[in-house]
Design a protein around this motif. Sequence first.
Motif, PDB file in Angstrom:
ATOM      1  N   GLY A 136      25.807  86.858  58.592  1.00  0.00           N
ATOM      2  CA  GLY A 136      26.711  85.759  58.902  1.00  0.00           C
ATOM      3  C   GLY A 136      26.926  85.610  60.398  1.00  0.00           C
ATOM      4  O   GLY A 136      26.527  86.457  61.199  1.00  0.00           O
ATOM      5  N   PHE A 138      29.425  84.126  63.909  1.00  0.00           N
ATOM      6  CA  PHE A 138      30.759  84.041  64.509  1.00  0.00           C
ATOM      7  C   PHE A 138      30.581  83.491  65.913  1.00  0.00           C
ATOM      8  O   PHE A 138      29.677  83.921  66.636  1.00  0.00           O
ATOM      9  CB  PHE A 138      31.409  85.431  64.554  1.00  0.00           C
ATOM     10  N   GLN A 177      28.452  82.450  52.057  1.00  0.00           N
ATOM     11  CA  GLN A 177      29.014  83.745  52.468  1.00  0.00           C
ATOM     12  C   GLN A 177      28.552  84.133  53.867  1.00  0.00           C
ATOM     13  O   GLN A 177      29.179  84.962  54.526  1.00  0.00           O
ATOM     14  CB  GLN A 177      28.570  84.844  51.501  1.00  0.00           C
ATOM     15  N   HIS A 178      27.432  83.548  54.303  1.00  0.00           N
ATOM     16  CA  HIS A 178      26.816  83.934  55.572  1.00  0.00           C
ATOM     17  C   HIS A 178      26.904  82.810  56.607  1.00  0.00           C
ATOM     18  O   HIS A 178      26.057  82.690  57.480  1.00  0.00           O
ATOM     19  CB  HIS A 178      25.361  84.325  55.341  1.00  0.00           C
ATOM     20  N   CYS A 179      27.938  81.986  56.489  1.00  0.00           N
ATOM     21  CA  CYS A 179      28.143  80.898  57.452  1.00  0.00           C
ATOM     22  C   CYS A 179      28.762  81.447  58.733  1.00  0.00           C
ATOM     23  O   CYS A 179      28.938  82.655  58.892  1.00  0.00           O
ATOM     24  CB  CYS A 179      29.054  79.835  56.841  1.00  0.00           C
ATOM     25  N   SER A 181      31.820  82.397  60.431  1.00  0.00           N
ATOM     26  CA  SER A 181      33.097  82.732  59.794  1.00  0.00           C
ATOM     27  C   SER A 181      34.294  82.029  60.424  1.00  0.00           C
ATOM     28  O   SER A 181      35.315  81.837  59.765  1.00  0.00           O
ATOM     29  CB  SER A 181      33.312  84.252  59.809  1.00  0.00           C
ATOM     30  N   ASN A 182      34.184  81.638  61.683  1.00  0.00           N
ATOM     31  CA  ASN A 182      35.261  80.882  62.329  1.00  0.00           C
ATOM     32  C   ASN A 182      34.847  79.433  62.561  1.00  0.00           C
ATOM     33  O   ASN A 182      35.221  78.804  63.545  1.00  0.00           O
ATOM     34  CB  ASN A 182      35.700  81.545  63.633  1.00  0.00           C
TER      35      ASN A 182
END
Length: 279
Positions: A136, A138, A177-179, A181-182
Motif C-alpha cells: 500500500g 502513503f 486494501q493497498h491504496c 492510506s491517506n
Amino acid sequence: MQSEAKNYSKLKNDSVRLVQMTDPHLFADPESQLLGVNTAQSFNAVLDTFIASNYQADLLLATGDISQDYSPDSYQQFADYVTKLDLPCHYLPGNHDDPRLMNLHMQGDHMFGHQRIIIGEWQILMLDSTVRGKPGGFMAQDQFELIDGAIKSEPNKHTLLVMHHNPVLVKCKWLDQHCMSNGDVFLEQVGQYPQVKGILWGHVHQAYDSEYQGAHGIVSLMATPSTCIQFKPKSPYFALDGLQPGYRLLELGSDGSIQTQVYRVAGDRFSPDNEASGY
C-alpha cells in the motif's frame, strides 16, 4: 528522485502531449512470465502499438512497478526498450520497485528521475507514494511540501500530480486494501490549489476515470491499465481480466483542460492464468 525542475520549451498556446505507461513488472530474464503473461513481450507490444498510432507525444511518464524481481537487469531493460520511442522518459517508483536500484540502472540520455517537470503552461509533479516493504501507499509530508513549494514557485502553471498508488478507492475490495492510506487527506489538501487540474496514477492495473470536486473546480482522476496483466474491475476478490495491456494518452491544454483516452493492444495475444489466486 531529483527535486530540481526539468524544463522543456513549448510555444505558449501549445498543448502538452503525454503518454503514460505503468506497471510493466519486468524480470531480469526476458522470458519470465507473471501469471501467464510474458511481461517483456507485453510491454514491447504496448510500445509498438503506441508507435503505430503516430501520436506526437512530448514525454513518456512511467508510473512505477517497473520491476517484478528487483533486479538491475529489469531496470536496464526498461531503459533499453523505451529508446525506440525517441522520447524523454520520466519515471517514479511503485511498491514493487527498489528506488535505489531504479535510479542506478534506469540510465540513458532519455531517462529522468526528476520530481518536477515544467513544460509549456504546465508543471508535472512526479510524487513518491511508496512505503518501503509494503504494497500500500502513503503520501508523506515531504511530498506535500514538494507540492506546495513547486506550486508557489510556478503559480501561473497548471499542475498535474502523478504517482503510483490510487488516492481513491476503485471498488475492488482486495485491491483497495493497498491504496494510498491517506488518500482522503491528500485529495482534500491538493484540492485547495486552483492550479491542480489532474491526478494520474498506476497500481490498479485497470482504467479508471472520475472527478474530484476541489475548492476551485473539478480535478480529473485517472488510472491506467498495466502493460502486462489486468485486474478485473469491481471484483471483491483477486481476479484477472482478459482485457489486453494498454497505455494512456493525455493532451494538456494551455487553458488547463485535460483530454485523455486509454488504448490497448489489439487482438487477444496476452491471456493471463485465470486460475491464479494472487501474485
